[in-house]
Design a protein around this motif. Structure first.
Motif, PDB file in Angstrom:
ATOM      1  N   GLN A  26      -3.657   4.033  -1.246  1.00 56.05           N
ATOM      2  CA  GLN A  26      -3.767   3.161  -2.412  1.00 56.05           C
ATOM      3  C   GLN A  26      -3.263   1.784  -2.015  1.00 56.05           C
ATOM      4  O   GLN A  26      -2.089   1.600  -1.695  1.00 56.05           O
ATOM      5  N   THR A  27      -4.156   0.787  -2.019  1.00 55.67           N
ATOM      6  CA  THR A  27      -3.791  -0.588  -1.679  1.00 55.67           C
ATOM      7  C   THR A  27      -3.723  -1.404  -2.951  1.00 55.67           C
ATOM      8  O   THR A  27      -4.677  -1.439  -3.734  1.00 55.67           O
ATOM      9  N   GLY A  28      -2.571  -2.056  -3.143  1.00 54.75           N
ATOM     10  CA  GLY A  28      -2.378  -2.805  -4.380  1.00 54.75           C
ATOM     11  C   GLY A  28      -2.079  -1.857  -5.531  1.00 54.75           C
ATOM     12  O   GLY A  28      -2.055  -0.639  -5.370  1.00 54.75           O
ATOM     13  N   ALA A  29      -1.835  -2.453  -6.689  1.00 56.00           N
ATOM     14  CA  ALA A  29      -1.502  -1.633  -7.861  1.00 56.00           C
ATOM     15  C   ALA A  29      -2.725  -0.848  -8.314  1.00 56.00           C
ATOM     16  O   ALA A  29      -3.839  -1.356  -8.310  1.00 56.00           O
ATOM     17  N   LEU A  73       0.261   3.507  -7.103  1.00 59.58           N
ATOM     18  CA  LEU A  73       1.194   2.466  -6.649  1.00 59.58           C
ATOM     19  C   LEU A  73       1.294   1.424  -7.752  1.00 59.58           C
ATOM     20  O   LEU A  73       0.285   1.033  -8.341  1.00 59.58           O
ATOM     21  N   ALA A  74       2.538   0.989  -8.075  1.00 57.23           N
ATOM     22  CA  ALA A  74       2.728   0.054  -9.187  1.00 57.23           C
ATOM     23  C   ALA A  74       3.852  -0.934  -8.874  1.00 57.23           C
ATOM     24  O   ALA A  74       4.766  -0.645  -8.097  1.00 57.23           O
ATOM     25  N   LYS A  75       3.739  -2.110  -9.497  1.00 57.14           N
ATOM     26  CA  LYS A  75       4.754  -3.161  -9.373  1.00 57.14           C
ATOM     27  C   LYS A  75       5.806  -2.964 -10.459  1.00 57.14           C
ATOM     28  O   LYS A  75       5.488  -2.685 -11.610  1.00 57.14           O
ATOM     29  N   ILE A  76       7.092  -3.110 -10.086  1.00 55.43           N
ATOM     30  CA  ILE A  76       8.186  -2.969 -11.032  1.00 55.43           C
ATOM     31  C   ILE A  76       8.497  -4.349 -11.604  1.00 55.43           C
ATOM     32  O   ILE A  76       8.983  -5.241 -10.894  1.00 55.43           O
ATOM     33  N   LEU A  77       8.188  -4.578 -12.863  1.00 53.32           N
ATOM     34  CA  LEU A  77       8.429  -5.872 -13.494  1.00 53.32           C
ATOM     35  C   LEU A  77       9.907  -6.050 -13.821  1.00 53.32           C
ATOM     36  O   LEU A  77      10.622  -5.076 -14.086  1.00 53.32           O
ATOM     37  N   THR A  78      10.334  -7.318 -13.834  1.00 53.87           N
ATOM     38  CA  THR A  78      11.708  -7.621 -14.229  1.00 53.87           C
ATOM     39  C   THR A  78      11.781  -7.664 -15.746  1.00 53.87           C
ATOM     40  O   THR A  78      10.772  -7.546 -16.446  1.00 53.87           O
ATOM     41  N   ASN A 128       0.848  -1.195   0.000  1.00 55.72           N
ATOM     42  CA  ASN A 128       0.000   0.000   0.000  1.00 55.72           C
ATOM     43  C   ASN A 128       0.882   1.243   0.000  1.00 55.72           C
ATOM     44  O   ASN A 128       2.070   1.181   0.316  1.00 55.72           O
ATOM     45  N   PHE A 129       0.288   2.357  -0.389  1.00 58.46           N
ATOM     46  CA  PHE A 129       0.984   3.646  -0.440  1.00 58.46           C
ATOM     47  C   PHE A 129       0.032   4.662   0.164  1.00 58.46           C
ATOM     48  O   PHE A 129      -1.092   4.831  -0.281  1.00 58.46           O
ATOM     49  N   ILE A 171       4.480  10.786   3.392  1.00 57.80           N
ATOM     50  CA  ILE A 171       4.073   9.543   2.742  1.00 57.80           C
ATOM     51  C   ILE A 171       4.594   8.354   3.528  1.00 57.80           C
ATOM     52  O   ILE A 171       5.545   8.452   4.322  1.00 57.80           O
ATOM     53  N   ALA A 172       3.950   7.200   3.318  1.00 60.00           N
ATOM     54  CA  ALA A 172       4.403   5.931   3.904  1.00 60.00           C
ATOM     55  C   ALA A 172       3.932   4.816   2.983  1.00 60.00           C
ATOM     56  O   ALA A 172       2.937   4.949   2.267  1.00 60.00           O
ATOM     57  N   SER A 173       4.669   3.708   2.998  1.00 58.92           N
ATOM     58  CA  SER A 173       4.256   2.550   2.212  1.00 58.92           C
ATOM     59  C   SER A 173       4.482   1.290   3.032  1.00 58.92           C
ATOM     60  O   SER A 173       5.380   1.233   3.881  1.00 58.92           O
ATOM     61  N   GLY A 174       3.653   0.292   2.761  1.00 63.62           N
ATOM     62  CA  GLY A 174       3.772  -0.968   3.489  1.00 63.62           C
ATOM     63  C   GLY A 174       3.601  -0.752   4.978  1.00 63.62           C
ATOM     64  O   GLY A 174       2.712  -0.037   5.430  1.00 63.62           O
ATOM     65  N   SER A 175       4.495  -1.350   5.746  1.00 57.58           N
ATOM     66  CA  SER A 175       4.429  -1.216   7.203  1.00 57.58           C
ATOM     67  C   SER A 175       5.412  -0.171   7.712  1.00 57.58           C
ATOM     68  O   SER A 175       5.576  -0.009   8.920  1.00 57.58           O
ATOM     69  N   SER A 176       6.063   0.574   6.781  1.00 60.40           N
ATOM     70  CA  SER A 176       7.056   1.557   7.210  1.00 60.40           C
ATOM     71  C   SER A 176       6.366   2.777   7.795  1.00 60.40           C
ATOM     72  O   SER A 176       5.201   3.048   7.533  1.00 60.40           O
ATOM     73  N   GLY A 177       7.114   3.574   8.579  1.00 61.56           N
ATOM     74  CA  GLY A 177       6.605   4.806   9.147  1.00 61.56           C
ATOM     75  C   GLY A 177       6.583   5.917   8.100  1.00 61.56           C
ATOM     76  O   GLY A 177       7.119   5.769   6.999  1.00 61.56           O
ATOM     77  N   TYR A 178       5.968   7.049   8.455  1.00 66.09           N
ATOM     78  CA  TYR A 178       5.866   8.163   7.522  1.00 66.09           C
ATOM     79  C   TYR A 178       7.204   8.879   7.390  1.00 66.09           C
ATOM     80  O   TYR A 178       7.918   9.091   8.371  1.00 66.09           O
TER      81      TYR A 178
END
Length: 718
Positions: free
Chosen positions: A229-232, A240-245, A198-199, A290-297
């Protein structure tokens, strides 16, 4: 029923004998000291552990066959599989990179102003003692000082009540990995089991309103907002977006990135504000993290903005336009000076006074600059004194004696701010005439007979209201003139002045242009001498009126006319029964030479009839009487420019206005149309122009009311 295989009789570990595994009586696998064989293959449900396995023998091409020159030629059936896999991994390492993060970071954000329309404040400066409620309110807040414009020195002024800001993240640093081609995406950590987490974007805002020039807070408020924003994907501008290889089918993604754009849309005040009391400074303080995942702001990033808003449309409506109003602008005639020509009076100079006033110039606001003026338009009218322009320089009265209180009695001093109810007074003394030789006389009509006085007042928006009145140069019946004669025409050439040329001392032109009567002679026998000096002079040097005799033609500036006719001015015909009217001029030629002929050009009416023609109405005839005409004969003589034969007119003949017989001589020159040539023969019947007889008289006769002559030009040679 399956049974666990068992060791055959006699098996022991030391002897390393074979073991057969039997299931339901069927042999399934054979374990020997060197191999493990299963009838149906090997099936392991969990894991198998082995330190290494040999490559084994291929069923088609064997190792070290057709591999010469390749590193694979080093492998045999006994090469460990791990060795071969490590070599293959080395070959594929460049084309199968591992998942990498976006190394851009969240640097800051931009505040993007929305609904930024600005406007121009209503024109005009604030008077003293304003009664307009909008003006007085703004004055109480310091936004409308007397003598200055509203919101003076405040710029820009925003006019939309939904002015506000949105916020957009700004990425810092650089990267070669991103979820899309967007330079503002920044890294947001790792995925959770291959899925974006999430973001979160958090915003805190503080609003302040200041309704005064000192910027003292009138009211404050605050708010907090969180967008997740949860998920892409994207929610309310948070992405929020996933970085593809490089090869996501083989190498799974591990990282995510994101950004936010145009989030929150916070207005500085409630939409729809339109009251005058909403005018003022609006301030906003914004803090975003801002914060993402379980990280702090991430620590908050702050910004501040302040603008000035005013509902200019409402203010303009509440401070209405104005129309300056004025009193009378009609001039009053003070003096008039006249001259005469042929006994008819003309206005030669005059003076007029114009006095008027303006009200409503300062209510509700007033213009800075020229707020009122008095002007005239018309030939020859010039201002000589008075207050004809009123200025408010820098918002202050700057024209002495021009602005008064509402009673019109107390004058405002210069360098003071005018009051809302003040009036402006204008006055001017105007003169007409002077040295300019101008006239409004025309052949039939006289124009212009009037001049225009205009008084103009300028309202707060610099729009001019003009009031005009038309005034006569002279009004019929005034200054002792008979009303029945109408208004005096003007003729500003001095009394007795004449722009004609009647004397020459060298070659040139002699001109009678009817601008004066300096060389006009009375119609009597004395003019038959052919010399002005011995003729009876016409009264011209002093003012005199109604002096025409029964046979006299009238001069009006530039025209020779029949009095009382179609081209008349002022005078009635003194004797309507007299069919023939005359005018005569004496010319002097101070040249000691013979003059065999003179060229003559007529302007206006260019047609002559012979002198003996006494019946054709509306015609002009002419005689040239040389000074030599009485020299050797008893009767008077004159040369007719168009006559082809000589005629003797006795006393009493209708064509002879004299008390002696008149000999009309034929012109021997064949040029008998305009321009004419008049011969002065030396023999026979000699009537020369020579060193002795230098002068001559031109006698003109009108029958009826012909189109007038406007000038006679005679060319003389030395």
């Amino acid at each position: 029923m399956s049974s666990l295989g068992k060791f055959p009789n006699g098996f022991n570990q030391a002897s390393r004998s074979a073991v057969v595994i039997t299931v339901d009586g069927i042999d399934q696998a054979l374990i020997t000291t060197s191999s493990f064989t299963m009838n149906d293959g090997l099936n392991v449900s969990q894991s198998i552990s082995a330190s290494n396995i040999n490559a084994g023998n291929p069923t088609s091409n064997q190792w070290q066959q057709n591999l010469t020159g390749s590193y694979f030629n080093n492998f045999t059936q006994n090469t460990d599989v791990s060795e071969i896999l490590r070599f293959v991994a080395g070959l594929l390492s460049q084309s199968a990179p591992d998942a990498s993060p976006n190394t851009r970071t969240y640097s800051s954000y931009t505040a993007n102003a929305q609904n930024t329309t600005t406007g121009t404040v209503i024109a005009g400066s604030v008077p003293q003692t304003s009664t307009n409620t909008t003006v007085t309110y703004l004055t109480s807040r310091g936004f409308a000082n007397t003598g200055s414009t509203i919101f003076s020195a405040i710029s820009p002024i925003y006019t939309l009540s939904n002015y506000g800001y949105t916020y957009t993240s700004v990425a810092g640093g650089s990267t070669i990995v991103t979820s899309s081609a967007d330079a503002q995406l920044f890294g947001l950590g790792i995925l959770s089991s291959g899925t974006p987490t999430n973001f979160r974007v958090s915003g805190s805002f503080t609003f302040r309103f200041k309704d005064n020039i000192a910027k003292t807070d009138t009211s404050t408020s605050s708010s907090q907002h969180l967008i997740t924003q949860t998920g892409a994907g994207t929610t309310s501008g948070v992405t929020l977006a996933k970085i593809l290889t490089v090869n996501p089918a083989v190498i799974p993604p591990a990282y995510q990135d994101g950004k936010y754009a145009s989030v929150f849309s916070n207005a500085l005040y409630n939409g729809g504000a339109s009251a005058v009391s909403s005018s003022g400074y609006y301030h906003i303080s914004a803090s975003i993290s801002i914060a993402s995942g379980s990280s702090g702001y991430i620590p908050f990033t702050a910004s501040n903005a302040e603008i000035f808003f005013a509902p200019l449309t409402t203010i303009s409506t509440n401070i209405p336009s104005q129309t300056p109003t004025t009193g009378s602008t009609t001039p009053s005639a003070l003096t008039a000076v006249s001259r005469s020509l042929s006994g008819a009076p003309y206005l030669i100079s005059s003076t007029y006074n114009v006095s008027s006033s303006f009200t409503n110039l300062f209510n509700p606001l007033y213009h800075v600059g020229t707020i009122a003026s008095l002007t005239t338009s018309g030939t020859g009218v010039v201002q000589t004194s008075g207050i004809t322009s009123v200025l408010t320089t820098a918002g202050l009265v700057s024209t002495v004696g021009s602005v008064f209180d509402s009673t019109g009695v107390t004058v405002r001093a210069t360098s003071t701010i005018p009051f809302e109810t003040d009036t402006v007074k204008l006055n001017g003394l105007y003169t007409f005439g002077g040295t300019a030789n101008i006239t409004n006389i025309g052949q039939i009509t006289n124009t212009p007979l009037t001049f225009t006085v205009s008084i103009a007042g300028v309202n707060k928006a610099a729009s001019t209201s003009t009031y005009s009145s038309v005034s006569n140069y002279h009004t019929a019946g005034t200054f002792g003139q008979p009303a029945a004669s109408g208004a005096l025409a003007y003729y500003t050439r001095a009394q007795g002045a004449d722009s004609g040329t009647y004397t020459l001392s060298a070659a040139g032109s002699l001109v009678a242009n009817f601008t004066g009567e300096n060389n006009r002679l009375q119609i009597d026998d004395s003019l038959l001498s052919g010399s002005y000096s011995t003729g009876t002079k016409f009264t011209t040097g002093s003012y005199s009126v109604y002096t025409l005799g029964s046979t006299d033609l009238q001069f009006k500036p530039g025209y020779l006319i029949k009095p009382g006719g179609a081209y008349s001015y002022w005078l009635a015909d003194p004797n309507p029964a007299q069919t023939y009217k005359y005018a005569a001029f004496g010319f002097t030629r101070n040249i000691a030479t013979n003059q065999p002929s003179i060229a003559m050009t007529l302007a206006g009416n260019t047609t002559l009839v012979d002198w003996a023609n006494t019946s054709t109405t509306g015609t002009i005839a002419m005689l040239i009487i040389p000074q030599s005409a009485l020299g050797t004969v008893t009767q008077a003589s004159g040369i007719d420019p168009v006559a082809t034969s000589t005629t003797l007119l006795s006393i009493g003949n209708a064509a002879n206005p004299f008390g002696r017989s008149l000999n009309v001589l034929a012109n021997t020159n064949t040029a008998k149309t305009n321009p004419f040539t008049i011969d002065f023969p030396t023999s026979p019947n000699a009537f020369p122009l020579n060193t002795t007889y230098r002068n001559f008289v031109v006698l003109i006769r009108y029958i009826g009311d012909p189109t007038p002559l406007t000038s006679i030009t005679l060319t003389v040679t030395a």
